[in-house]
Design an enzyme around this catalytic site. Structure first.
Site, PDB file in Angstrom:
ATOM      1  CB  SER A  22      -0.894   0.016   1.238  1.00 22.12           C
ATOM      2  OG  SER A  22      -1.697   1.170   1.249  1.00 22.12           O
ATOM      3  N   GLY A  73       1.208  11.583   4.498  1.00 22.33           N
ATOM      4  CA  GLY A  73       0.041  12.032   5.264  1.00 22.33           C
ATOM      5  C   GLY A  73      -1.248  11.390   4.785  1.00 22.33           C
ATOM      6  CG  LEU A  74      -2.122   7.962   5.939  1.00 22.10           C
ATOM      7  CD1 LEU A  74      -2.667   7.791   7.340  1.00 22.10           C
ATOM      8  CD2 LEU A  74      -1.943   6.612   5.260  1.00 22.10           C
ATOM      9  CG  ASN A 101      -3.833   0.227   3.628  1.00 18.52           C
ATOM     10  OD1 ASN A 101      -4.025   1.297   4.186  1.00 18.52           O
ATOM     11  ND2 ASN A 101      -2.916  -0.629   4.049  1.00 18.52           N
ATOM     12  CB  CYS A 132      -3.819   6.653  11.739  1.00 19.22           C
ATOM     13  SG  CYS A 132      -3.965   5.723  10.276  1.00 19.22           S
TER      14      CYS A 132
HETATM   15  C1  FMN Z   1       5.356   6.627   0.069  1.00 17.70           C
HETATM   16  C2  FMN Z   1       4.764   5.566   0.963  1.00 17.70           C
HETATM   17  C3  FMN Z   1       3.389   5.586   1.231  1.00 17.70           C
HETATM   18  C4  FMN Z   1       2.826   4.611   2.067  1.00 17.70           C
HETATM   19  N1  FMN Z   1       1.472   4.616   2.285  1.00 17.70           N
HETATM   20  C5  FMN Z   1       0.907   3.633   3.045  1.00 17.70           C
HETATM   21  C6  FMN Z   1      -0.511   3.569   3.234  1.00 17.70           C
HETATM   22  O1  FMN Z   1      -1.283   4.375   2.700  1.00 17.70           O
HETATM   23  N2  FMN Z   1      -1.003   2.585   4.039  1.00 17.70           N
HETATM   24  C7  FMN Z   1      -0.189   1.645   4.628  1.00 17.70           C
HETATM   25  O2  FMN Z   1      -0.677   0.768   5.337  1.00 17.70           O
HETATM   26  N3  FMN Z   1       1.158   1.661   4.425  1.00 17.70           N
HETATM   27  C8  FMN Z   1       1.711   2.618   3.661  1.00 17.70           C
HETATM   28  N4  FMN Z   1       3.071   2.620   3.450  1.00 17.70           N
HETATM   29  C9  FMN Z   1       3.919   1.577   4.062  1.00 17.70           C
HETATM   30  C10 FMN Z   1       4.256   0.461   3.084  1.00 17.70           C
HETATM   31  O3  FMN Z   1       3.086  -0.183   2.599  1.00 17.70           O
HETATM   32  C11 FMN Z   1       5.190  -0.597   3.753  1.00 17.70           C
HETATM   33  O4  FMN Z   1       4.525  -1.125   4.893  1.00 17.70           O
HETATM   34  C12 FMN Z   1       6.527  -0.014   4.191  1.00 17.70           C
HETATM   35  O5  FMN Z   1       6.982   0.971   3.288  1.00 17.70           O
HETATM   36  C13 FMN Z   1       7.611  -1.084   4.375  1.00 17.70           C
HETATM   37  O6  FMN Z   1       7.847  -1.793   3.180  1.00 17.70           O
HETATM   38  P1  FMN Z   1       9.014  -1.364   2.103  1.00 17.70           P
HETATM   39  O7  FMN Z   1      10.277  -1.221   2.883  1.00 17.70           O
HETATM   40  O8  FMN Z   1       9.033  -2.484   1.091  1.00 17.70           O
HETATM   41  O9  FMN Z   1       8.573  -0.072   1.519  1.00 17.70           O
HETATM   42  C14 FMN Z   1       3.652   3.594   2.631  1.00 17.70           C
HETATM   43  C15 FMN Z   1       5.033   3.587   2.350  1.00 17.70           C
HETATM   44  C16 FMN Z   1       5.591   4.544   1.522  1.00 17.70           C
HETATM   45  C17 FMN Z   1       7.062   4.482   1.217  1.00 17.70           C
END
Ligand code: FMN
Length: 305
Positions: A22, A73-74, A101, A132
């Site tokens: 996500s 910031g979602l 999500n 959050c």
């Molecule tokens: C730019 C960005 C936006 C993210 N937005 C969300 C989100 O909306 N909801 C969520 O549960 N996790 C969000 N995450 C977290 C990722 O889904 C993931 O849990 C986290 O980045 C760790 O995995 P990675 O190291 O492969 O990125 C976001 C991560 C990044 C980098």
């Protein structure tokens, strides 16, 4: 040999264990020309809330050593617009598994958002982002307090017409305890980790690199901590665990599975290479052939101590 890459959790079967995480894959449709979505196990859409949100002011992304800080910031279009504008396009794609999500600032936000999403067709499961701040509990994160975690998961489970994956925050003392609380409150699976709270300062200007000051750290820098947390969580629950945090190669996927993950999510790697998820899924297949692994699901929890 053609390895069997199928994995299943919460009654959902995926053709392979690689899911796009996500927030790093928009609503899927935006990646249509870049990634063959049907080559992935599935993908998770950007976090959805009851109303659209514009997110935080810039700068909101900053590259660090082997990682990335973000404080988006979602930002999202809202659950209703997702159903009307994005989901019909996703449904038109064949063999694509979509996870929604969900986040909120109160228990009612989660409840309301899930009820909107229940109206849509073609969502495999909900992934609940509990990282959050809970505005009714003075800003403490749902996912960092066992009692608020229990409350939100119990509530959403009551309203959710689909399986519930609870995405845990790594910013806790005992990930095993939080995993157990999620399970007992009715989670069908857990996913972890979300980002680690972090910050960075530009020493020349003496300003924070991110306007929000603190931000979430993701990418390869967090991988060993994430592997440890997936291992501890999987030892604490009977429900399936979806692992993530810094995965950028097929070898990382195998490592998370050995630690206890049934499937994995890939996030930040898509920022460096938008086709990373598809490549990783293909490389997982090659790795299984080379290592004579006939059924990938046999790797889950197969670390030998
Ligand atoms: C730019 C960005 C936006 C993210 N937005 C969300 C989100 O909306 N909801 C969520 O549960 N996790 C969000 N995450 C977290 C990722 O889904 C993931 O849990 C986290 O980045 C760790 O995995 P990675 O190291 O492969 O990125 C976001 C991560 C990044 C980098």
């Amino acid at each position: 040999m053609t390895p069997d890459l199928r994995v299943s959790f919460a009654g959902i079967e995926l053709k392979n264990p690689v899911i796009a995480a996500s927030g790093t894959f928009a609503y899927g449709v935006e990646f249509e020309d870049v990634v063959r979505l049907d080559r992935l196990g599935g993908f998770v859409v950007k976090g959805l809330s009851r109303e659209p949100m514009i997110g935080n002011p810039p700068p909101r992304l900053y590259e660090t050593a082997a990682g990335m800080l973000n404080a988006i910031g979602l930002q999202n279009i809202g659950a209703r617009a997702f159903l009307e504008e994005k989901l019909p396009k996703l449904r038109a794609m064949k063999n694509v598994v979509v996870f929604a999500n969900v986040f909120g600032y109160t228990r009612e936000d989660y409840e309301y958002t899930v009820q909107i999403l229940n109206e849509g067709e073609g969502i495999a499961a909900y992934e609940l982002n509990v990282s959050c701040p809970n505005t009714q509990h003075g800003g403490i994160q749902f996912g960092s307090d066992p009692r608020t975690l229990d409350e939100v998961v119990t509530t959403v489970k009551r309203f959710a017409a689909r399986p519930l994956i609870v995405k845990l925050s790594p910013n806790v003392t005992s990930i095993g305890q939080m995993a157990y609380v999620a399970q007992e409150a009715g989670a069908d699976a857990i996913s972890l980790v979300n980002t680690f709270i972090a910050m960075s300062i530009d020493i020349e200007t003496r300003k924070p690199r991110i306007a929000n000051v603190s931000a979430g750290l993701s990418g390869p820098a967090i991988k060993p901590i994430a592997v440890r947390m997936v291992y501890e969580a999987s030892k604490s629950v009977q429900i399936p665990v979806i692992g993530m945090g810094g995965i950028s190669t097929a070898l990382d996927v195998i490592e998370f599975m050995l630690a206890g993950a049934t499937a994995v999510e890939v996030g930040t790697a898509s920022y460096w290479d938008p086709r990373a998820t598809e490549k990783i899924a293909a490389d997982v297949s090659r790795w299984c052939v080379e290592h004579e692994v006939a059924r990938i699901e046999e790797l889950t929890g197969a670390m030998q101590v």
